[in-house]
Design an enzyme around this catalytic site. Sequence first.
Site, PDB file in Angstrom:
ATOM      1  N   ILE A 107       3.649 -12.018  -5.941  1.00 31.03           N
ATOM      2  CA  ILE A 107       4.869 -12.493  -5.290  1.00 31.03           C
ATOM      3  C   ILE A 107       4.525 -13.711  -4.440  1.00 31.03           C
ATOM      4  CG2 ILE A 107       4.790 -11.139  -3.175  1.00 31.03           C
ATOM      5  CD1 ILE A 107       7.596 -10.182  -3.816  1.00 31.03           C
TER       6      ILE A 107
ATOM      7  N   CYS B 139     -12.825   5.992  44.892  1.00 35.98           N
ATOM      8  CA  CYS B 139     -12.504   4.982  43.889  1.00 35.98           C
ATOM      9  C   CYS B 139     -10.987   4.860  43.704  1.00 35.98           C
ATOM     10  CB  CYS B 139     -13.167   5.342  42.566  1.00 35.98           C
ATOM     11  SG  CYS B 139     -12.891   4.103  41.290  1.00 35.98           S
TER      12      CYS B 139
ATOM     13  N   LYS C  39       8.068  -5.482   3.033  1.00 34.72           N
ATOM     14  CA  LYS C  39       6.825  -5.717   2.305  1.00 34.72           C
ATOM     15  C   LYS C  39       5.783  -4.757   2.863  1.00 34.72           C
ATOM     16  CE  LYS C  39       3.938  -9.133   0.144  1.00 34.72           C
ATOM     17  NZ  LYS C  39       2.627  -8.543   0.384  1.00 34.72           N
TER      18      LYS C  39
ATOM     19  N   ASP D   7       6.531  27.289   5.689  1.00 35.98           N
ATOM     20  CA  ASP D   7       5.255  27.124   4.979  1.00 35.98           C
ATOM     21  C   ASP D   7       4.819  28.397   4.257  1.00 35.98           C
ATOM     22  OD1 ASP D   7       5.302  24.651   5.994  1.00 35.98           O
ATOM     23  OD2 ASP D   7       3.563  24.865   7.338  1.00 35.98           O
ATOM     24  N   ALA D   8       5.013  29.532   4.922  1.00 38.07           N
ATOM     25  CA  ALA D   8       4.533  30.796   4.351  1.00 38.07           C
ATOM     26  C   ALA D   8       5.221  31.090   3.020  1.00 38.07           C
ATOM     27  CB  ALA D   8       4.766  31.936   5.329  1.00 38.07           C
TER      28      ALA D   8
ATOM     29  N   ASP E  86       3.876  28.755   0.375  1.00 31.10           N
ATOM     30  CA  ASP E  86       2.557  29.217  -0.065  1.00 31.10           C
ATOM     31  C   ASP E  86       2.674  30.399  -1.018  1.00 31.10           C
ATOM     32  OD1 ASP E  86       1.475  27.283   1.497  1.00 31.10           O
ATOM     33  OD2 ASP E  86       0.899  28.621   3.143  1.00 31.10           O
TER      34      ASP E  86
ATOM     35  N   GLU F 153      14.181  -6.076   1.164  1.00 27.74           N
ATOM     36  CA  GLU F 153      13.472  -4.836   1.484  1.00 27.74           C
ATOM     37  C   GLU F 153      12.224  -5.171   2.288  1.00 27.74           C
ATOM     38  OE1 GLU F 153      11.471  -4.003  -2.853  1.00 27.74           O
ATOM     39  OE2 GLU F 153      13.647  -4.139  -2.731  1.00 27.74           O
TER      40      GLU F 153
ATOM     41  N   LYS G  83      14.767 -10.445  -3.029  1.00 28.92           N
ATOM     42  CA  LYS G  83      14.832 -10.523  -4.492  1.00 28.92           C
ATOM     43  C   LYS G  83      16.258 -10.875  -4.877  1.00 28.92           C
ATOM     44  CE  LYS G  83      11.244  -7.003  -4.900  1.00 28.92           C
ATOM     45  NZ  LYS G  83      10.909  -5.581  -5.096  1.00 28.92           N
TER      46      LYS G  83
ATOM     47  N   ARG H 275      -2.891  -2.403  -9.984  1.00 34.58           N
ATOM     48  CA  ARG H 275      -2.414  -3.657 -10.528  1.00 34.58           C
ATOM     49  C   ARG H 275      -3.540  -4.420 -11.230  1.00 34.58           C
ATOM     50  NH1 ARG H 275      -2.156  -8.660  -8.001  1.00 34.58           N
ATOM     51  NH2 ARG H 275      -0.749 -10.101  -9.031  1.00 34.58           N
TER      52      ARG H 275
HETATM   53  S1  IVH Z   1       7.756  -6.634  -5.759  1.00 36.89           S
HETATM   54  C1  IVH Z   1       7.955  -9.386  -8.675  1.00 36.89           C
HETATM   55  N1  IVH Z   1       8.345  -5.483  -3.509  1.00 36.89           N
HETATM   56  O1  IVH Z   1       3.195  -7.280  -2.615  1.00 36.89           O
HETATM   57  C2  IVH Z   1       7.331  -8.927  -7.515  1.00 36.89           C
HETATM   58  N2  IVH Z   1       6.082  -6.057  -3.911  1.00 36.89           N
HETATM   59  O2  IVH Z   1       2.165  -9.952  -3.985  1.00 36.89           O
HETATM   60  C3  IVH Z   1       6.440  -7.785  -7.710  1.00 36.89           C
HETATM   61  N3  IVH Z   1       4.558  -5.431  -2.081  1.00 36.89           N
HETATM   62  O3  IVH Z   1       1.207  -6.401  -5.309  1.00 36.89           O
HETATM   63  C4  IVH Z   1       6.217  -7.035  -6.488  1.00 36.89           C
HETATM   64  N4  IVH Z   1       6.074  -4.513  -0.793  1.00 36.89           N
HETATM   65  O4  IVH Z   1       1.590  -4.645  -3.537  1.00 36.89           O
HETATM   66  C5  IVH Z   1       7.374  -6.011  -4.261  1.00 36.89           C
HETATM   67  N5  IVH Z   1       9.015  -4.418  -1.555  1.00 36.89           N
HETATM   68  C6  IVH Z   1       8.045  -4.944  -2.308  1.00 36.89           C
HETATM   69  C7  IVH Z   1       6.704  -4.966  -1.899  1.00 36.89           C
HETATM   70  C8  IVH Z   1       5.746  -5.547  -2.725  1.00 36.89           C
HETATM   71  C9  IVH Z   1       4.786  -4.786  -0.929  1.00 36.89           C
HETATM   72  C10 IVH Z   1       3.221  -5.908  -2.512  1.00 36.89           C
HETATM   73  C11 IVH Z   1       2.766  -5.366  -3.818  1.00 36.89           C
HETATM   74  C12 IVH Z   1       2.429  -6.546  -4.649  1.00 36.89           C
HETATM   75  C13 IVH Z   1       2.363  -7.654  -3.687  1.00 36.89           C
HETATM   76  C14 IVH Z   1       2.890  -8.889  -4.324  1.00 36.89           C
END
Ligand code: IVH
Length: 680
Positions: free
Chosen positions: A85, A442, A123, A35-36, A39, A121, A297, A144
């Site tokens: 989504i 107790c 969510k 850290d130092a 900084d 992935e 996806k 968004r």
């Molecule tokens: S993709 C085409 N990937 O979920 C899809 N969204 O309802 C666009 N979110 O507003 C989003 N993890 O805040 C995507 N791995 C992920 C995500 C993700 C969280 C959230 C994001 C978005 C909402 C979609």
Amino acid sequence: MGEPIDAVARAAALRAEIARHDHAYYVLDAPTVPDAEYDRLFRELQALETAHPELRTADSPTQRVGGRPLSQFAAVHHRVPMLSIRTETDTEASGADAFDARVRRELGLADADAPVEYAAELKFDGLAINLRYEDGVLVQAATRGDGETGEDVTQNIRTVRAIPLRLKGEAPAVLEVRGEVYMRRDDFEQLNGRQFAAGEKTFVNPRNAAAGSIRQLDPAVAAKRPLSFFAYGLGETIGWPVPATHAEVLDALQAHGFPVCEHRAVLSGAPGLAEFHARIAALRDGLPFDIDGVVYKVNSLALQQQLGFVTREPRWAVAHKYPAQEAVTLLRDIEVQVGRTGALTPVARLEPVFVGGVTVTNATLHNQDEIDRKDVRIGDWVIVRRAGDVIPEVVAPVPERRAGELPRFDLLARFPRCPVCGSHVVRGTDEAVARCTGGLFCPAQRKQALLHFAGRRAMDIDGLGEKLVDQLVDAAIVKTPVDIYRLGILALANLERMGEKSAQNLLAAIEKSRHTTLARFIFALGIRNVGEATARDLARHFGKLDALLDVDEAALQQVPDVGPVVAKSIVEFLGEPHNREVIEQLRAAGVSWQEGEPTDAVSGRLAGRTLVLTGTLPTLSREEAKAMIEGQGGKVAGSVSKKTDYVVAGEEAGSKLAKAQELGITILDEPGLMALLGNQ
Ligand code: IVH
């Protein structure tokens, strides 16, 4: 006018080096410098920029914080809409089948055709953000919003250290990166702790904390909020070689310096998806951040294009949920749990509710202050949160659902006595916690009290440690300290990991402890606020135990160093019949000490005198010398000051002796001390 060439070069080198360290620390989680040193680099760059303001570039790490508070956020039109989504609410594996079946149908695939490849992935549970980089430099960050238009939160996003201000590698004309700003659970707990201590509002969950921080008008406040980021997609790109698959997009973003979550995979077909869903479910509690599901996806960007979207939702993606970590349920009652130190923790008894993957019937309410702050009342509908391994917690009531007037909850009024042992409950004026005064009696406090009782500075029972006390109490062999003196070889030898030899050793240690001093015995009782020194003062002052048992607070305050707080603790403790019983039983069991005459400390030869010991004395140990001085009403202090009356110096006395000489304080050797004590 140009800047000196070496200043320009040095500033650029510093920016690059600091950015590298930030990336290592915030993205790779692998710090590269102390850290130092960091900084030092930072300050050097700041100094350069102060001397040459023209060198202050938008991507300089010194510019992460610095913007002024806004009156409102500007609107940002998304060049590529930010889609939402579709959510698969079926949290079972069949949720994955349904998605795969839809994709195959839309793509016109027959059963015999090859499985579709997916990128899977997590969510993340935060706030979606679009980051716009022009020529490699972050120029704008937007929420968004409704998908078409969001809010310009660039100033706040700059404070997120995991987000690069400049892309690593080749800079395209335009690259928009999308991802989630979130708060880690540990950062959230710490932030809430700080907020609570500062009397400011606490956040219900990490998502609200992250969203609230990003939607802060003052970037200086946002800068203090510990935010993190994961990239998961693209917006507009110009002059950027877009890869063929989503998985490669994530790799490319990672190479540009973005944090991309390690829990991702390329899978084939519905079985692969279901497997991923199950694998992450098992990891969920242990993750350092909240997720509410996984996202699948279609991996090929060409196929994504072919699938397109309906209204705001792409056909090529789905969120496959997990059971929620928050739920609303009815607060039926509030009970208390008694901890090892006697602290009473209010516990909510709930209408059973499925949250965070388990059925929750109890949740913590922490203490009275938290109940007041949240204004939670019995009969309320409340939000219950269970995330990770954290104990389920009542986070807030749902005020709209409160049916009529409900009385406020008052822990002390409801539990004037300990529900476990019936002793009185008290709450100090400066404490958030209410406590049972039951002490030794107790059961909830028994283990702690027994350990204290047996401790080296108390009854000094060698070998009676934590594991053994746990076993003895759990097996109901020992309930009070008296039971220790009733232990037999049989009961002991049958305990786990306890052979006959160690049982015999323990019995010998117990036997030895029967002969003690009054000071040790008083200390061993574990009276709140009565430490070793106070116990010694009490023993000296009263001489006999019986003389202590029936004193009032005023009489106790005659003892040196005993103030109203200590006096009150003693009277409360001795006022409990159970504690008196334990004391009597211990005496009956043969615990004994030499009783003396009450010593009025004021009349001792050293009454009112302060001595300091330094160096090694020829025959007396430090403890012996201290005990003799205190026995005559003197005080032993740790350092020499004008208030010191004598310094007793032995061999290798150091700075304390020098200080005493400097102040002209009388210096004694061991024979000199003995003479002073009248022990010659
Ligand atoms: S993709 C085409 N990937 O979920 C899809 N969204 O309802 C666009 N979110 O507003 C989003 N993890 O805040 C995507 N791995 C992920 C995500 C993700 C969280 C959230 C994001 C978005 C909402 C979609």
